[in-house]
Design an enzyme around this catalytic site. Sequence first.
Site, PDB file in Angstrom:
ATOM      1  N   GLU A  54      14.004 -29.618  -1.190  1.00 46.00           N
ATOM      2  CA  GLU A  54      14.307 -30.523  -2.303  1.00 46.00           C
ATOM      3  C   GLU A  54      15.737 -31.042  -2.201  1.00 46.00           C
ATOM      4  O   GLU A  54      16.550 -30.527  -1.432  1.00 46.00           O
ATOM      5  CB  GLU A  54      14.108 -29.799  -3.636  1.00 46.00           C
ATOM      6  CG  GLU A  54      15.074 -28.649  -3.858  1.00 46.00           C
ATOM      7  CD  GLU A  54      15.283 -28.330  -5.322  1.00 46.00           C
ATOM      8  OE1 GLU A  54      15.840 -29.197  -6.018  1.00 46.00           O
ATOM      9  OE2 GLU A  54      14.923 -27.224  -5.755  1.00 46.00           O
ATOM     10  N   LYS A 189      13.759 -19.412 -12.462  1.00 46.22           N
ATOM     11  CA  LYS A 189      15.165 -19.324 -12.846  1.00 46.22           C
ATOM     12  C   LYS A 189      15.313 -18.392 -14.057  1.00 46.22           C
ATOM     13  O   LYS A 189      14.604 -18.523 -15.055  1.00 46.22           O
ATOM     14  CB  LYS A 189      15.727 -20.712 -13.166  1.00 46.22           C
ATOM     15  CG  LYS A 189      15.799 -21.627 -11.952  1.00 46.22           C
ATOM     16  CD  LYS A 189      16.458 -22.945 -12.308  1.00 46.22           C
ATOM     17  CE  LYS A 189      16.591 -23.849 -11.086  1.00 46.22           C
ATOM     18  NZ  LYS A 189      15.337 -24.523 -10.743  1.00 46.22           N
TER      19      LYS A 189
END
Length: 341
Positions: A54, A189
Site C-alpha cells: 500500500e 491497529k
Amino acid sequence: MADSRLTILSRHFTSAAAACKAGSGSGGQNLGWIKISPEVSEALKYGTPIVALESTIISHGMPYPQNFETAKELEVIVRENGAVPATIAILDGVPCIGLTTEELEILARLGSKARKTASRDIALVMAGRENGATTVSATMYLASKVDIPVFVTGGIGGVHRHGENTMDVSSDLTELGNTPVAVISAGIKSILDIPRTLEYLETQRVTVAAYRTDEFPAFFTQTSGCKAPARVESPEHCARVIDANIRLEQKSGILIAVPIPREHSASGSLIESAIQQALQEAREKKITGNAETPFLLARVNELTGGASLASNIALVKNNASIGAKIAVSLAQLQKRSYKRL
C-alpha cells in the site's frame, strides 16, 4: 474434479496474462485505466510471485524522508525473499501497479497532500486527476484487478472504539469480505476495538488466521487477549489456504495476522495509556472519519517518544519478509498443480 481444478487454474493464469497483454514499453503497460510497471507486468506474464504494497503508509504513516527510506527498504525485503514488489498508488488520476523509485519519492514528499484513498474514493481521485495514496481497501481492490493475490501492510483498519455509537467501521473490513486477496498484517491497529473487529470479520465471511500463535496479535504488541480464529504454521501452510480459497472461487479475502517480533514489541501498558489520551484528544478536537487514524497514530507516537513508530516500521518489515515467502510458496504450489493437471 481434476477438470474443474484445471478450469479454475487456467482461468487464473489466463486472467493474469490478460492483464499484461496490452503492449509493452519502458514506461510500463497501460490497460486503459491501470498502469502496470514493466517489472510487475513481466512477473504477471510468467507467474513470478508478486507482493502488493500500500502507499498510505508512505504518505500518511511517517514523515519525509523516513517514509521514503522505509518504502524503498520494504521493496528490497520483498525482492530479497524472492518476490516482486508492487507498490500501488494513484498518480495524476492513474492507478499504478508498481512504482519507480522516483514515483515513490514523489509520493513521500507529497505526504498528506496526497489524498488518502479508500476503495470508495478511487473513481473520485481518477476523475479529478489527483494523487492518491491507497489504503488497505483500495490496494486490495486494485491488486485484485490484475490478479495479485498477496498484499502486505502494517495493520488493517477495523471497528473504532465506541463504534457501536459512532458506526465508524473501516471499509477495509467490507473490502476483505468482497475481494479475494490475502492480506498479511500485524493484526488490527491497536487504537481500534479488536474484539468487535474480529466479530465483524466473521460476519463478512473473512478467513482469519494468526501466524504461529494462538492469540490474535495487536499491532504494536504480540497479544490482544483475543483468541485467534485459526492458526497457520508456515508460508507453505498460508499458501495452501490461499490456493484453496482461489479454487473455491470465494469472493472474500483472507487475513493472516503476524505478531510483531518480540524484540520490537512495545510495552502494552505504555501503548494503551497513550491510545486512551489520544482518543480523548481526538474527541475534544472532533477529529473523525478517515482523519482519525492518522491523527491517533501520530499522537501515540509523540506520547511514546517515538517508540510506536519504531515498532510500526519493524512490524511492516517483518510482514514484508513473511508475505514475500508466502507469495513464493503460493506461486510454486500453483505451478506444481498446473503441471500435474
